[in-house]
Design an enzyme around this catalytic site. Structure first.
Site, PDB file in Angstrom:
ATOM      1  N   THR A 193      80.212  15.227  -7.396  1.00 12.13           N
ATOM      2  CA  THR A 193      80.178  15.807  -8.734  1.00 12.13           C
ATOM      3  C   THR A 193      81.153  16.979  -8.760  1.00 12.13           C
ATOM      4  OG1 THR A 193      78.455  17.443  -8.283  1.00 12.13           O
ATOM      5  CG2 THR A 193      77.723  15.221  -8.879  1.00 12.13           C
TER       6      THR A 193
ATOM      7  N   TYR B 216      72.094  29.593  -4.946  1.00 11.96           N
ATOM      8  CA  TYR B 216      71.832  28.187  -5.251  1.00 11.96           C
ATOM      9  C   TYR B 216      70.685  27.640  -4.405  1.00 11.96           C
ATOM     10  CZ  TYR B 216      72.918  23.148  -5.559  1.00 11.96           C
ATOM     11  OH  TYR B 216      72.856  21.784  -5.732  1.00 11.96           O
TER      12      TYR B 216
ATOM     13  N   LYS C 240      67.123  26.243  -5.804  1.00  7.80           N
ATOM     14  CA  LYS C 240      66.721  24.861  -5.555  1.00  7.80           C
ATOM     15  C   LYS C 240      65.415  24.788  -4.763  1.00  7.80           C
ATOM     16  CE  LYS C 240      69.933  22.491  -7.648  1.00  7.80           C
ATOM     17  NZ  LYS C 240      69.573  21.746  -8.876  1.00  7.80           N
TER      18      LYS C 240
END
Length: 303
Positions: free
Chosen positions: A205, A171, A175
């Site tokens: 989230t 990740y 990113k």
């Protein structure tokens, strides 16, 4: 609302839940016509079924706005092309692209297998590149035809991409790649009237409420919910509007009521021998430079 985005056509990927949903609703509240993209997959990118995109569309139209749903996979050429086509065919144009879709497959590096690496790279990095690529082609063609747009792109990076995050090597790498893509796109597309920026948001989230459960929890009582995803959307809406003229190639960190302009890699302390170093000399010079340099920010999750 002020109608900041009146008549603009905005595409938001991964807009069925969380940050994307908040962005779509906020754009619609400011007068934009919105294409709501969501594949309807689980937190790890598997599964599917009925897309939540239509629920967001229904919420927008119930409030008097205009929106259409798009359920295609934006990490495929066909899906990305159909996303741009949905905006142009449905609303006659495309003004703003918000790349937001993503999911997690967190593992420590020694346990991170190739499939988990590829899947996260695909949805985050390729899922930014392909919609951007097809939108850029549309805007270039419009510019060459004398119909130049004041176009905007907002990409979604992360603090993990800027600083690193333990257990999120895939990740964080994706990113960080999005930041590089943002800078290149801003430089290349400015001639066609396209501004490209990125945000590094912190909000509650599906991707964060488990990993950072304590810091992402909603307050028990009344008061400002600093981790609500809706706090991030005002900056995204502004960046996606005409009001952000001249702002491009920037990365903003946003969390709660705080907005920070992130300042990336810049030359720090330097030594120049004007000749080739020996390994020992290079090491001595490096240690001297490190002693004079600002210490790096810690990686998220490091102890």
């Amino acid at each position: 609302m002020t109608g900041l985005c009146a008549e603009r056509v905005v595409v938001v990927t991964g807009a069925g839940r969380g940050l994307g949903r908040a962005h779509a609703l906020a754009f619609a509240a400011e007068g934009a016509r919105v294409v709501v993209n969501d594949l309807g997959v689980g937190l790890d990118g598997t599964g599917g079924g009925a897309s939540p995109a239509q629920d967001v569309v229904d919420e927008i139209t119930a409030a008097g706005g205009e929106a259409i749903a798009h359920g295609g996979d934006i990490a495929t050429t066909e899906g990305a092309a159909s996303l741009v086509a949905a905006a142009v065919d449905g609303f006659g144009r495309l003004d703003t692209l918000v790349n937001n879709a993503g999911f997690l497959r967190d593992r420590m590096l020694v346990n991170l297998d190739e499939d988990d690496w590829d899947a996260v790279m695909r949805v985050h990095l390729k899922g930014h590149f392909l919609p951007l690529r097809h939108a850029a082609a549309y805007w270039r063609a419009e510019s060459k035809a004398g119909r130049g747009r004041r176009a905007r792109v907002i990409n979604t990076s992360s603090g993990a991409g800027l600083l690193g995050s333990v257990g999120q090597g895939n990740y964080a790498a994706a990113k960080a790649g999005i930041v590089g893509l943002t800078l290149v796109a801003a430089a290349e597309m400015g001639r066609y009237g396209v501004q490209v920026n990125a945000i590094a948001p912190a909000a509650r989230t599906r991707m964060t409420e488990r990993t950072f459960a304590d810091t992402m929890a909603a307050p028990d009582g009344p008061g400002f919910d600093a981790m609500a995803p809706e706090n991030v959307s005002p900056l995204v809406v502004w960046l996606g509007s005409d009001a952000a003229a001249g702002v491009t190639g920037r990365v903003f960190e946003t969390e709660g009521g705080r907005i920070t302009v992130m300042e990336g890699w810049r030359p720090g302390p330097t030594a120049d021998k004007s000749a080739r170093w020996t390994p020992a000399e290079a090491g001595d010079a490096a240690l001297d430079l490190l002693a004079a340099a600002e210490p790096p920010h810690p990686v998220y999750g490091a102890h």
